[in-house]
Design an enzyme around this catalytic site. Sequence first.
Site, PDB file in Angstrom:
ATOM      1  N   GLU A 284       0.842  -1.213   0.000  1.00  0.00           N
ATOM      2  CA  GLU A 284       0.000   0.000   0.000  1.00  0.00           C
ATOM      3  C   GLU A 284       0.872   1.257   0.000  1.00  0.00           C
ATOM      4  OE1 GLU A 284      -2.252  -0.110   3.645  1.00  0.00           O
ATOM      5  OE2 GLU A 284      -3.160  -2.042   3.217  1.00  0.00           O
ATOM      6  N   PRO A 285       1.707   1.460  -0.997  1.00  0.00           N
ATOM      7  CA  PRO A 285       2.588   2.628  -0.962  1.00  0.00           C
ATOM      8  C   PRO A 285       1.850   3.917  -1.319  1.00  0.00           C
ATOM      9  CG  PRO A 285       2.885   1.451  -3.021  1.00  0.00           C
ATOM     10  CD  PRO A 285       1.896   0.646  -2.208  1.00  0.00           C
ATOM     11  N   GLY A 286       2.159   4.977  -0.629  1.00  0.00           N
ATOM     12  CA  GLY A 286       1.611   6.285  -0.964  1.00  0.00           C
ATOM     13  C   GLY A 286       2.747   7.223  -1.350  1.00  0.00           C
ATOM     14  N   ARG A 287       3.493   7.644  -0.328  1.00  0.00           N
ATOM     15  CA  ARG A 287       4.553   8.642  -0.536  1.00  0.00           C
ATOM     16  C   ARG A 287       5.581   8.203  -1.589  1.00  0.00           C
ATOM     17  NH1 ARG A 287       5.872  12.025   3.923  1.00  0.00           N
ATOM     18  NH2 ARG A 287       5.071  10.328   5.194  1.00  0.00           N
ATOM     19  N   ARG A 323       2.417  20.118   5.961  1.00  0.00           N
ATOM     20  CA  ARG A 323       3.426  19.245   6.577  1.00  0.00           C
ATOM     21  C   ARG A 323       4.377  20.000   7.512  1.00  0.00           C
ATOM     22  NH1 ARG A 323       6.832  16.368   4.437  1.00  0.00           N
ATOM     23  NH2 ARG A 323       6.412  14.577   5.724  1.00  0.00           N
ATOM     24  N   CYS A 353      -3.034  33.896   9.041  1.00  0.00           N
ATOM     25  CA  CYS A 353      -2.866  34.564  10.334  1.00  0.00           C
ATOM     26  C   CYS A 353      -2.627  33.562  11.456  1.00  0.00           C
ATOM     27  CB  CYS A 353      -4.081  35.426  10.610  1.00  0.00           C
ATOM     28  SG  CYS A 353      -4.175  36.757   9.428  1.00  0.00           S
TER      29      CYS A 353
HETATM   30  N1  LLP Z   1      -1.638   2.234   4.377  1.00  0.00           N
HETATM   31  C1  LLP Z   1      -2.193   2.768   5.482  1.00  0.00           C
HETATM   32  C2  LLP Z   1      -3.143   1.971   6.247  1.00  0.00           C
HETATM   33  C3  LLP Z   1      -1.847   4.069   5.885  1.00  0.00           C
HETATM   34  O1  LLP Z   1      -2.385   4.581   6.982  1.00  0.00           O
HETATM   35  C4  LLP Z   1      -0.924   4.823   5.107  1.00  0.00           C
HETATM   36  C5  LLP Z   1      -0.560   6.177   5.492  1.00  0.00           C
HETATM   37  C6  LLP Z   1      -0.398   4.233   3.949  1.00  0.00           C
HETATM   38  C7  LLP Z   1      -0.761   2.929   3.622  1.00  0.00           C
HETATM   39  C8  LLP Z   1       0.574   4.937   3.043  1.00  0.00           C
HETATM   40  O2  LLP Z   1       1.763   5.219   3.721  1.00  0.00           O
HETATM   41  P1  LLP Z   1       3.029   5.807   2.936  1.00  0.00           P
HETATM   42  O3  LLP Z   1       3.458   4.768   1.937  1.00  0.00           O
HETATM   43  O4  LLP Z   1       2.596   7.062   2.266  1.00  0.00           O
HETATM   44  O5  LLP Z   1       4.028   6.047   3.994  1.00  0.00           O
HETATM   45  N2  LLP Z   1       0.527  12.975   6.342  1.00  0.00           N
HETATM   46  C9  LLP Z   1       1.756  12.348   6.765  1.00  0.00           C
HETATM   47  C10 LLP Z   1       1.773  10.872   6.441  1.00  0.00           C
HETATM   48  C11 LLP Z   1       0.582  10.148   7.018  1.00  0.00           C
HETATM   49  C12 LLP Z   1       0.519   8.696   6.616  1.00  0.00           C
HETATM   50  C13 LLP Z   1      -0.808   8.116   6.959  1.00  0.00           C
HETATM   51  N3  LLP Z   1      -0.977   6.746   6.560  1.00  0.00           N
HETATM   52  C14 LLP Z   1       2.931  13.077   6.143  1.00  0.00           C
HETATM   53  O6  LLP Z   1       2.707  14.055   5.422  1.00  0.00           O
HETATM   54  O7  LLP Z   1       4.085  12.743   6.398  1.00  0.00           O
END
Ligand code: LLP
Length: 425
Positions: A284-287, A323, A353
Amino acid sequence: MSHFFHLDGVLHADSTPLPAIAERFGTPTYVYSKAALLGNFAAFSDACAGRDALVCYAMKANSNLAILDLLARRGAGFDIVSGGELLRVIAAGGDPRKVIFSGVGKSADEMRLALSHDILCFNVESIPELHRLNEVAGTMGKQARVSLRVNPNVDPKVHPYIATGLKASKFGVAFDDALATYRTAAALAHITPVGIDCHIGSQLLDDAPLLQALDKLIELVDALGAEGIVLDHLDMGGGIGINYGEAGGSEPVPVGDYLARVFARIDAWRADKHAGRAIKVIFEPGRAIVGDTGVLLTRVEYLKPGAEKNFCIVDAAMNDLMRPALYQAWMDVQAVAPHGGEAVTYDVVGPVCESGDWLARDRQLAVAEGDLLAIMQAGAYGFTMSSNYNTRGRAAEVMVDGDQVHLVRQREHPTDLFALESVLK
Ligand code: LLP
């Protein structure tokens, strides 16, 4: 290879100079590179080639339809955390049967929506959630496929706001309660346990904690198998970080290396005692997919020297990019067209503000009013976390495809922001 680079003294996104984008679309604007996005996704999909695996992009990182569409066309599934995100997947042409639904607080309405679209799996985080899902599925005459999010109690060693796999976290079912929770799940008429998952945190540069978590999940898969609860998939969550460019910062583990280590452990487990047993691996990659594919383009409004601090006031603010304010995150700031002159130490701040409205602190910049700056590596958790605080319309989003630039979200007009409001009759 970075898709954002200076060429002839001007910062480009692939073959497009950023000043041309500012001229055409105004500022602040998020600028994404299609090539960077596809390259990052390919790092995952190539490493999964020939494997029983699925990459479910965690769309909370960036849910613009253009991004979802491009990933869906390349076979991505999606990790969602709300009914709204599911509607986005469908609007972008994604396949709901490749969707997994994470999160601790799914409502009955969201469950119904997801069941009606036959999603791949609910990542369930508590026993009350199991009961509610069983009830909702029962009224629809359906079976809900379920994975339990297990909290392996592994320290990811990241910022406390983005660490999620520790005992004190609100997320997941405690490791020691997992077996009993699966037994409860298996006994419910409208629940079918199909998987196990974890997500221990975000912005991990080292994969050792993830592999430790994997070992603990495998332990549970074996213990469950011994009881006749045979799972089809194992979901590693997200978490692989990116290099934000901070001095002394390090590179994240290459995605291909991490995935190869996961598959090697799975192969070893199968060879050891489960010859022929198949288990799908989900990521489940996001970043790691979108983080370095975008920058936030902003213009300097004023320079304000002070006794203790000099402020570079730009037209982007904490509402556009949370962030730094929320996590004290360090984001790289680059002059789009550096013109020499004396560098001064500035805090880069926005018009909101709040004293917390800063984007970068103590940066050496040679800038003048009207200059363009780019906040780098802003593709993940940038736009999606933005707000309308101070009745500021959210930024435009554009995607660069070579020398073509596509507007993928219009800038919000302030009147859009109160269109749903009304005064008392
Ligand atoms: N799966 C689950 C269940 C998650 O909660 C998350 C992220 C991901 C996958 C994806 O994680 P990643 O691959 O992006 O690390 N807003 C914060 C990051 C919050 C992450 C929340 N969960 C930031 O800007 O650093």
